[in-house]
Design an enzyme around this catalytic site. Structure first.
Site, PDB file in Angstrom:
ATOM      1  N   HIS A   6       0.985  -1.228  -0.120  1.00  0.00           N
ATOM      2  CA  HIS A   6      -0.064   0.011  -0.110  1.00  0.00           C
ATOM      3  C   HIS A   6       0.939   1.470  -0.092  1.00  0.00           C
ATOM      4  O   HIS A   6       2.089   1.153   0.394  1.00  0.00           O
ATOM      5  CB  HIS A   6      -0.829  -0.047   1.401  1.00  0.00           C
ATOM      6  CG  HIS A   6      -0.157  -0.073   2.535  1.00  0.00           C
ATOM      7  ND1 HIS A   6       0.223   1.062   2.959  1.00  0.00           N
ATOM      8  CD2 HIS A   6       0.193  -1.039   3.446  1.00  0.00           C
ATOM      9  CE1 HIS A   6       1.106   0.889   4.095  1.00  0.00           C
ATOM     10  NE2 HIS A   6       0.727  -0.426   4.432  1.00  0.00           N
ATOM     11  N   GLU A  81      -2.730  -6.469   7.772  1.00  0.00           N
ATOM     12  CA  GLU A  81      -1.404  -6.571   8.313  1.00  0.00           C
ATOM     13  C   GLU A  81      -1.550  -7.414   9.712  1.00  0.00           C
ATOM     14  O   GLU A  81      -2.472  -7.711  10.258  1.00  0.00           O
ATOM     15  CB  GLU A  81      -1.172  -5.068   8.648  1.00  0.00           C
ATOM     16  CG  GLU A  81       0.153  -4.901   9.377  1.00  0.00           C
ATOM     17  CD  GLU A  81       1.494  -5.427   8.587  1.00  0.00           C
ATOM     18  OE1 GLU A  81       1.547  -6.542   8.508  1.00  0.00           O
ATOM     19  OE2 GLU A  81       2.174  -4.487   8.084  1.00  0.00           O
TER      20      GLU A  81
END
Length: 166
Positions: A6, A81
């Site tokens: 990202h 994550e």
């Protein structure tokens, strides 16, 4: 299969543990996402698998919008994550990085690896697949699950594109 981390968030630029904190892209992160979308615009991506966290999903949206034929974005919860528990929002340093198991609420290495392995097994690998996720997920793929990357990396930068090989 391609992999993109990202774009940048305020937590990244401040060197803070982010983990499960759902932080959006910052201005630099949106520029990075626009740039990687332009970089990938000449490659036909069949499907994008994204972490559910907004920083990854926003990056995936930028990429999808620049494709000639907009690919489906599949949100895969297991690609989120690693949870860093009580460390989230605090400054990263080598001492905490080497002693994660000592901190409350940190997702265990075994649980994290199992979650990523399960998520990867659920991906339909027909055509060119793009995964948009996080740095710890990338490290898990390389260090624990037998993947390699082209170019060969130990650490992936925000909005860096690599080819994942198994």
């Amino acid at each position: 299969m391609l992999y993109v981390r990202h774009g940048q968030t305020d937590y990244n630029s401040s060197n803070l543990w982010m983990g499960s904190i759902d932080s959006p892209l910052n201005k630099e992160g949106r520029i990075q996402a626009e740039n990687v979308a332009a970089e990938l615009s000449g490659i036909y991506i069949d499907k994008i698998y994204s972490s559910p966290l907004i920083r990854a999903y926003e990056t995936a949206q930028f990429i999808a919008e620049k494709q000639i034929k907009t690919p489906e974005i599949v949100v895969l919860p297991g690609l989120r994550e690693r949870c860093f528990g009580e460390l989230e929002g605090t400054v990263k340093d080598e001492v905490t990085r080497k002693n994660l198991a000592l901190y409350s609420g940190v997702e265990s290495e075994g649980d994290f690896v199992g979650r990523i392995e399960y998520s990867m097994s659920s991906i339909d690998r027909k055509g060119l697949i793009l995964i948009v996720s996080h740095s710890a997920v990338f490290r898990c793929l390389i260090e624990n699950l037998g993947y390699s990357s082209t170019p060969s990396l130990e650490k992936i930068m925000n909005c860096q594109v690599v080819q994942l090989n198994i």
